[in-house]
Enzyme design. Sequence first.
Site, PDB file in Angstrom:
ATOM      1  CG  ASP A   8      -1.667   1.266   1.450  1.00 33.15           C
ATOM      2  OD1 ASP A   8      -1.651   2.137   0.557  1.00 33.15           O
ATOM      3  OD2 ASP A   8      -2.302   1.402   2.519  1.00 33.15           O
ATOM      4  CE  LYS A  70      -1.516   7.131  -3.623  1.00 37.73           C
ATOM      5  NZ  LYS A  70      -1.940   6.125  -2.627  1.00 37.73           N
ATOM      6  CD  GLU A 171      -4.691   3.510  -2.304  1.00 32.65           C
ATOM      7  OE1 GLU A 171      -5.437   4.389  -1.857  1.00 32.65           O
ATOM      8  OE2 GLU A 171      -3.530   3.724  -2.685  1.00 32.65           O
TER       9      GLU A 171
END
Length: 516
Positions: A8, A70, A171
């Site tokens: 993750d 990100k 996700e």
Amino acid sequence: MGKVVGIDLGTTNSVVSVMEGGKPIVIANAESMRTTPSVVAFSKDGERLVGQMARRQAVLNPQNTFAGVKRYMGRKYGELSADSKRVPYTIRRGDNNEVRIQCPRLEKEFAPEEISSMILRKLAEEASRYLGQPVTGAVITVPAYFNDAQRQATRNAGRIAGLEVKRILNEPTAAALAYGLDQQYSQTVLVFDLGGGTFDVSILDVGDGVFEVRSTAGDTQLGGTNFDKKIVDWLADDFLAAEGVDLRRDRQSLQRLTEAAEKAKIELSGVNVTEINLPFITATADGPKHLETTLSRSQFEGLCGDLMSRLRGPLKQALTDAGLTPDQIDEVVLVGGGSRMPMVHDMVRSLIRRPPNQNVNPDEVVAGGAAIQAGILTQEVQDILLLDVTPLSLGLETIGGVMKKVIPRNTTIPVRRSDIFSTSENNQTMVEVHVLQGEREMAADNKALGRFKLMGIPPAPRGVPQVQVAFDIDANGILQVSAMDRTTGREQSLTIQGSATLSEEKVQQMIKDAEE
Ligand code: ADP
Ligand code: MG
């Protein structure tokens, strides 16, 4: 053969997980923490620090400490909001409108993919240490609402880290996989994931080993950081009014303000009032200045009204797109640190009229799902069918600058669709295919993924030639487009490469650099 792990790769925190005895387990890092801050820094001696070590020295070394990268993955500089450009380090517009991250310590610039690859590398190394064998592959998660460019950037980060990227997984889908692995009964699950920088909602039917996403919605530029910024601005505006100094202009003050704001926000999830103390925050002609104040939960909530309505939109849209009313949701799974805020919790609860599930760990469930997906791909886990969707509509620009949708959002992937287009002028020998992603009517309002030209169309009156354009979306949610002139059979295909994605040549160079 090396091991495949689930990662993750969060905006704020990253987690690595692997299957052990049929269940995903989280691997703690060398600092014994189960989550690793997604921060990379270069110390005074140019040493690379990743995770907690990097985060700890951020105030003293703001220009060489890179957090929240990100947010820049797969994005053009011109697409960034003023807010997301305001960070304690320096980013700049590259020659192709790409985001460049400056590292004064090394006198070097990085692409966001390179910084992300360093985080992935660290997690893969932690996992190999734990497993006692090399980690060669990974399933990496992305926000469901990531577009094609953002997905490609993430995959490239994995490649630069020397990993074979087995799958790019959404996700919330990962969270649902981990949640639903041992659920006996069929149910409709809503996953609400508010992380540090992104927000996703997905609705899935889960049961009997089948995980089918019905709809997904979100905002890739909304997360916990936006809530921190509300506090930063509140503090800085007050200080500006009182002392005539804008603390946001100084990197070190901004870094200290940001850290204090995040701390206050987190405390306000547990208590009603918090103190903010920043001694020696700056100095004026009158001497050193201190910032000292209190913030209450209701004051904080008052600052965040617009953010709360930005959360409600996608939640409602996901329900509408799934064709469901709130009472048809059986279970709500809250994911991400941001969902711990009482106002967020309460909003979801009041909209869905159901208390969220308390049995999942919001920080670890996504990595767990990534490990399960890795298990599915290596056949360690069997009898699971995962059907995901594409989050955004895909299409082409047609006459008048209008977008024609070829694959609507929430279509199950992998998928292949094609459509026939023609020329708009007599004897036109070339057509340009402009590939778009988004929901707006006009092409210019959507994300331009790329353009390519199909040449050599035999001269003919307008509207006669037939050009077949096919879109393929693979299980990663990544697009491949091809165009064929039906009279000549001439075909062209390409993986879409806009200016926000690295060219294959650059990726190869970065893989080499990273190996060294
Ligand atoms: P990501 O997946 O994007 O890396 P996380 O799920 O780790 O993000 O969430 C990080 C965000 O959650 C940060 O903005 C952090 O400040 C926030 N956060 C963590 N714990 C809490 C809490 N108890 N209350 C409010 N916000 C929190
Ligand atoms: Mg997350």
